[in-house]
Design a protein around this motif. Structure first.
Motif, PDB file in Angstrom:
ATOM      1  N   LYS A 418       0.832  -1.210   0.000  1.00  0.00           N
ATOM      2  CA  LYS A 418       0.000   0.000   0.000  1.00  0.00           C
ATOM      3  C   LYS A 418       0.865   1.257   0.000  1.00  0.00           C
ATOM      4  CE  LYS A 418      -4.478  -1.320   1.774  1.00  0.00           C
ATOM      5  NZ  LYS A 418      -5.276  -1.582   2.975  1.00  0.00           N
ATOM      6  N   LYS A 419       1.960   1.193   0.734  1.00  0.00           N
ATOM      7  CA  LYS A 419       2.858   2.339   0.820  1.00  0.00           C
ATOM      8  C   LYS A 419       3.444   2.644  -0.555  1.00  0.00           C
ATOM      9  CE  LYS A 419       6.948   3.775   3.370  1.00  0.00           C
ATOM     10  NZ  LYS A 419       8.089   3.206   4.095  1.00  0.00           N
ATOM     11  N   LYS A 420       3.847   1.572  -1.251  1.00  0.00           N
ATOM     12  CA  LYS A 420       4.415   1.712  -2.591  1.00  0.00           C
ATOM     13  C   LYS A 420       3.406   2.364  -3.533  1.00  0.00           C
ATOM     14  CE  LYS A 420       7.830  -1.801  -3.664  1.00  0.00           C
ATOM     15  NZ  LYS A 420       7.911  -3.203  -4.029  1.00  0.00           N
ATOM     16  N   GLN A 421       2.177   1.886  -3.447  1.00  0.00           N
ATOM     17  CA  GLN A 421       1.123   2.415  -4.328  1.00  0.00           C
ATOM     18  C   GLN A 421       0.899   3.909  -4.064  1.00  0.00           C
ATOM     19  OE1 GLN A 421      -2.368  -0.161  -3.924  1.00  0.00           O
ATOM     20  NE2 GLN A 421      -1.728  -1.157  -5.811  1.00  0.00           N
ATOM     21  N   ARG A 422       0.886   4.272  -2.784  1.00  0.00           N
ATOM     22  CA  ARG A 422       0.680   5.692  -2.445  1.00  0.00           C
ATOM     23  C   ARG A 422       1.807   6.542  -2.991  1.00  0.00           C
ATOM     24  NH1 ARG A 422      -0.893   3.872   2.602  1.00  0.00           N
ATOM     25  NH2 ARG A 422       1.142   4.375   3.468  1.00  0.00           N
ATOM     26  N   MET A 423       3.035   5.987  -2.895  1.00  0.00           N
ATOM     27  CA  MET A 423       4.200   6.740  -3.371  1.00  0.00           C
ATOM     28  C   MET A 423       4.128   6.961  -4.880  1.00  0.00           C
ATOM     29  SD  MET A 423       7.278   5.210  -1.078  1.00  0.00           S
ATOM     30  CE  MET A 423       8.594   5.871  -2.108  1.00  0.00           C
ATOM     31  N   GLU A 424       3.645   5.919  -5.581  1.00  0.00           N
ATOM     32  CA  GLU A 424       3.552   6.005  -7.026  1.00  0.00           C
ATOM     33  C   GLU A 424       2.582   7.125  -7.432  1.00  0.00           C
ATOM     34  OE1 GLU A 424       3.215   2.885 -10.787  1.00  0.00           O
ATOM     35  OE2 GLU A 424       2.197   2.434  -8.906  1.00  0.00           O
ATOM     36  N   VAL A 425       1.462   7.175  -6.731  1.00  0.00           N
ATOM     37  CA  VAL A 425       0.482   8.235  -7.014  1.00  0.00           C
ATOM     38  C   VAL A 425       1.084   9.589  -6.656  1.00  0.00           C
ATOM     39  CG1 VAL A 425      -1.797   9.148  -6.451  1.00  0.00           C
ATOM     40  CG2 VAL A 425      -1.466   6.674  -6.659  1.00  0.00           C
ATOM     41  N   GLY A 426       1.802   9.620  -5.544  1.00  0.00           N
ATOM     42  CA  GLY A 426       2.417  10.868  -5.113  1.00  0.00           C
ATOM     43  C   GLY A 426       3.390  11.401  -6.156  1.00  0.00           C
ATOM     44  N   MET A 427       4.069  10.495  -6.862  1.00  0.00           N
ATOM     45  CA  MET A 427       5.074  10.906  -7.840  1.00  0.00           C
ATOM     46  C   MET A 427       4.480  11.186  -9.230  1.00  0.00           C
ATOM     47  SD  MET A 427       8.165   8.695  -6.313  1.00  0.00           S
ATOM     48  CE  MET A 427       8.855   8.135  -7.797  1.00  0.00           C
ATOM     49  N   ALA A 428       3.224  10.808  -9.413  1.00  0.00           N
ATOM     50  CA  ALA A 428       2.590  11.032 -10.732  1.00  0.00           C
ATOM     51  C   ALA A 428       2.529  12.535 -11.021  1.00  0.00           C
ATOM     52  CB  ALA A 428       1.199  10.412 -10.730  1.00  0.00           C
ATOM     53  N   LYS A 429       2.934  12.929 -12.313  1.00  0.00           N
ATOM     54  CA  LYS A 429       3.006  14.359 -12.624  1.00  0.00           C
ATOM     55  C   LYS A 429       2.070  14.751 -13.780  1.00  0.00           C
ATOM     56  CE  LYS A 429       7.249  15.741 -10.565  1.00  0.00           C
ATOM     57  NZ  LYS A 429       7.563  14.480  -9.881  1.00  0.00           N
ATOM     58  N   THR A 430       1.733  13.727 -14.602  1.00  0.00           N
ATOM     59  CA  THR A 430       0.949  14.061 -15.798  1.00  0.00           C
ATOM     60  C   THR A 430      -0.317  13.232 -15.876  1.00  0.00           C
ATOM     61  OG1 THR A 430       2.013  12.331 -17.068  1.00  0.00           O
ATOM     62  CG2 THR A 430       3.097  14.481 -17.084  1.00  0.00           C
ATOM     63  N   LYS A 431      -1.208  13.671 -16.796  1.00  0.00           N
ATOM     64  CA  LYS A 431      -2.455  12.954 -17.068  1.00  0.00           C
ATOM     65  C   LYS A 431      -2.147  11.505 -17.445  1.00  0.00           C
ATOM     66  CE  LYS A 431      -4.750  13.571 -21.025  1.00  0.00           C
ATOM     67  NZ  LYS A 431      -5.430  14.350 -22.090  1.00  0.00           N
ATOM     68  N   GLU A 432      -1.056  11.310 -18.257  1.00  0.00           N
ATOM     69  CA  GLU A 432      -0.686   9.978 -18.725  1.00  0.00           C
ATOM     70  C   GLU A 432      -0.324   9.050 -17.555  1.00  0.00           C
ATOM     71  OE1 GLU A 432       0.307  12.808 -20.276  1.00  0.00           O
ATOM     72  OE2 GLU A 432      -1.128  12.416 -21.916  1.00  0.00           O
TER      73      GLU A 432
END
Ligand code: ZN
Length: 459
Positions: A418-432
C-alpha cells in the motif's frame, strides 16, 4: 549503617570462601554500604551457604542471630559455628522459640535467616521489627507460593546455578524420568497456593498407580536406595506397604514419631538395611543422605520450592561419581521445568510460570514415550534414539504459532504494498501517469479526475 560500622575485617580471617561464595559475600557488603537493610541471597542447595553465613558471623562486629524453622537445620548450623569457634558471637534459635522470648537476649547486629522464602510468616516479621537490624536471608528458591514479594528484603543477590554446581561436582548429575502414569487432579481444590493436602493425600492413597510406581522403580531405579516423597502420612504408609509386598525392603517415617524412633530408622536406612524410605516431606533440607540416589516424586505440587527441595535431596554426591535418578510419577516437571533449569529470580516474586512452549510453539521439554526420559525439545530422544512424531496438543500449539506468523508476515507485506502504491500516485506528474496507474490497478476512470483535481494536474 555502613559496612565499617558492623563488619570488622581488621583481624586475621579464618573462613576461606570459594570464589562464588566470596562474590556473594562481597556483594552483600556493598549492598549494606549502599544502605540496604534486607539482603536476600539466592544460593542452590549444596552450595555451602552455611559457610557464607558463618563468614558474616565471623566478620560481624557484634552478635549475630541465626534463625531457622527446623531443628535439623539449626543443629547443622550449630555444629559448623561451634566447630569454627564462633559460638561466643552468635546465637542460634528456632523462629518459634525466638518470637516468644523477645527482649530476653542482647540485641543482635545482624540476623541471618535460613530458608528465608518462609520469612513472610508473622513470627519472622515480628522478630525483624523488634530488633530493627540488618537482615540477611538465604534461600535456594526465593519465591512465595502465591508469587508475592518477600517484604523483609530490598536487595536480591543471586549466586551460582545448579548446572554450575553439577559441573563442579558439588551436586550429583541426574537422569530425569517421567513414566506415563494416569493421574487426574482436576477434582483437587487449591489451598494457599498449593493443592489441598488432605484431598491430595486421599486421592493418592486411593489411586491405582502403586503397581506402575513400583514397576518404574524396578526398571529405572535399578534396586538402588530411594526416597519416596508422598502426598501425606496415610499415602506414605501405603506406598511403604506396597513396596514390602513387592519384596523390596521399605520403611515409613513421619513427624509424629519420637526422636529415638526416627533416629533408629535413619541409621538403619543409612546403613543400607532399608532400600526405600517413604515420607511426606520430612526428609528435606538439613538431612544428608549420600547413599540415596533415586528420588520418587509421588506428591504433585504447585510449590516450586517444595519441588526443588524434594528433587534435589538425592543429588548429594557420594564421592564415587554417583548419577542420581529422579522418577517423577506425578508430572511436577510440567509445572516447574527440570530441577536444574536456569531460573530468573526477582524480589517481586515469580509471576511467570515455567515456560512450557518454545517460540515455534513446540514444548520446551519432551517426554520420551519409549524410555520416559525428559529432554529439551529435539526431534529424536537423545537417550534411546526414539524418533519423535509431534502430535496432539504440541502440534496444535505449533500450528497456531505458524498461522500467527503467516498472518503477521501477510500484514507487513500488505502494508508495504500500500505504501508503494501511495508513493507512485504521489510521484505522478501528468495525465498519462494517472491513466496508466488507473489501468494497471483496474480503477474506475472517475479516480483519474478526482486525483488530477487533488494534485492540480491538468486534464
Ligand atoms: Zn527415549
Amino acid at each position: 549503617m555502613t559496612f565499617s560500622k558492623i563488619m570488622d575485617h581488621s583481624f586475621k580471617k579464618m573462613i576461606q570462601l570459594r570464589d562464588y561464595q566470596e562474590t556473594v559475600y562481597q556483594d552483600t557488603i556493598k549492598a549494606i554500604n549502599n544502605g540496604s537493610r534486607g539482603i536476600l541471597i539466592q544460593l542452590p542447595c549444596r552450595s555451602g551457604k552455611s559457610y557464607v553465613m558463618a563468614k558474616f558471623v565471623e566478620t560481624c562486629k557484634g552478635n549475630s542471630l541465626i534463625l531457622a524453622h527446623r531443628n535439623e537445620l539449626l543443629n547443622q548450623h550449630n555444629e559448623l559455628i561451634e566447630g569454627l569457634g564462633l559460638l561466643n558471637k552468635c546465637r542460634l534459635a528456632s523462629v518459634f522459640t525466638e518470637v516468644n522470648h523477645l527482649g530476653e537476649h542482647k540485641n543482635p547486629l545482624v540476623i541471618l535467616i535460613d530458608e528465608c522464602h518462609l520469612s513472610e510468616a508473622n513470627s519472622y516479621k515480628k522478630i525483624a521489627e523488634y530488633y530493627g537490624c540488618i537482615i540477611i536471608g538465604f534461600s535456594a528458591t526465593p519465591t512465595r507460593l502465591n508469587g508475592d514479594r518477600l517484604s523483609l528484603y530490598d536487595t536480591l543477590i543471586c549466586g551460582v546455578s545448579v548446572k554450575y554446581l553439577i559441573n563442579q561436582g558439588a551436586i550429583a548429575d541426574f537422569d530425569y524420568y517421567a513414566p506415563d502414569i494416569a493421574l487426574d487432579l482436576s477434582e483437587i481444590d487449591m489451598l494457599g497456593g498449593d493443592y489441598n493436602g488432605k484431598q491430595l493425600n486421599d486421592l493418592m492413597f486411593n489411586s491405582a498407580i502403586y503397581g506402575d510406581v513400583i514397576e518404574s522403580y524396578k526398571r529405572l531405579g535399578d534396586s538402588r536406595q530411594a526416597i519416596a516423597y508422598c502426598a501425606g502420612v496415610k499415602h506414605s504408609k501405603k506406598v511403604c506397604k506396597e513396596f514390602i509386598n513387592a519384596g523390596i525392603s521399605a520403611v515409613h517415617i513421619d513427624g509424629s514419631m519420637n526422636k529415638t524412633e526416627r533416629k533408629k530408622i535413619m541409621d538403619l536406612y543409612r546403613s543400607g538395611y532399608y532400600t526405600v524410605l517413604c515420607n511426606a516431606n520430612i526428609i528435606s533440607e538439613g538431612i544428608t543422605l549420600p547413599n540415596a540416589s533415586v528420588g520418587l516424586l509421588l506428591r504433585p505440587t504447585q510449590s516450586l520450592a517444595l519441588y526443588i527441595q524434594q528433587a534435589m535431596r538425592v543429588l548429594t554426591p557420594d564421592g564415587n561419581g554417583k548419577k542420581a535418578v529422579i522418577i517423577d510419577c506425578v508430572g511436577n516437571y510440567q509445572r516447574h521445568g527440570l530441577p536444574d533449569e536456569d531460573r530468573e529470580w526477582t524480589l517481586e516474586g515469580i509471576k511467570r510460570k515455567h515456560k512450557t512452549n518454545n517460540e515455534d510453539g513446540s514444548f520446551t521439554i519432551r517426554n520420551c514415550p519409549e524410555c520416559f526420559r525428559i529432554f529439551k525439545t529435539a526431534s529424536k530422544c537423545p537417550y534411546c534414539g526414539h524418533e519423535f512424531a509431534v502430535k496432539g496438543r504440541e502440534l496444535q500449539c505449533m500450528e497456531e504459532v505458524r498461522l500467527r506468523k503467516i498472518n503477521e508476515q501477510e500484514k507487513i507485506a500488505m502494508a508495504e504494498h500500500k505504501k508503494k502504491q501511495r508513493m507512485e500516485v504521489g510521484m505522478a506528474k501528468t495525465k498519462e501517469d494517472l491513466i496508466r496507474i488507473a489501468k494497471e490497478r483496474n480503477y474506475n476512470p472517475k479516480w483519474i479526475f478526482v486525483t488530477a483535481k487533488r494534485k492540480g494536474i491538468k486534464l
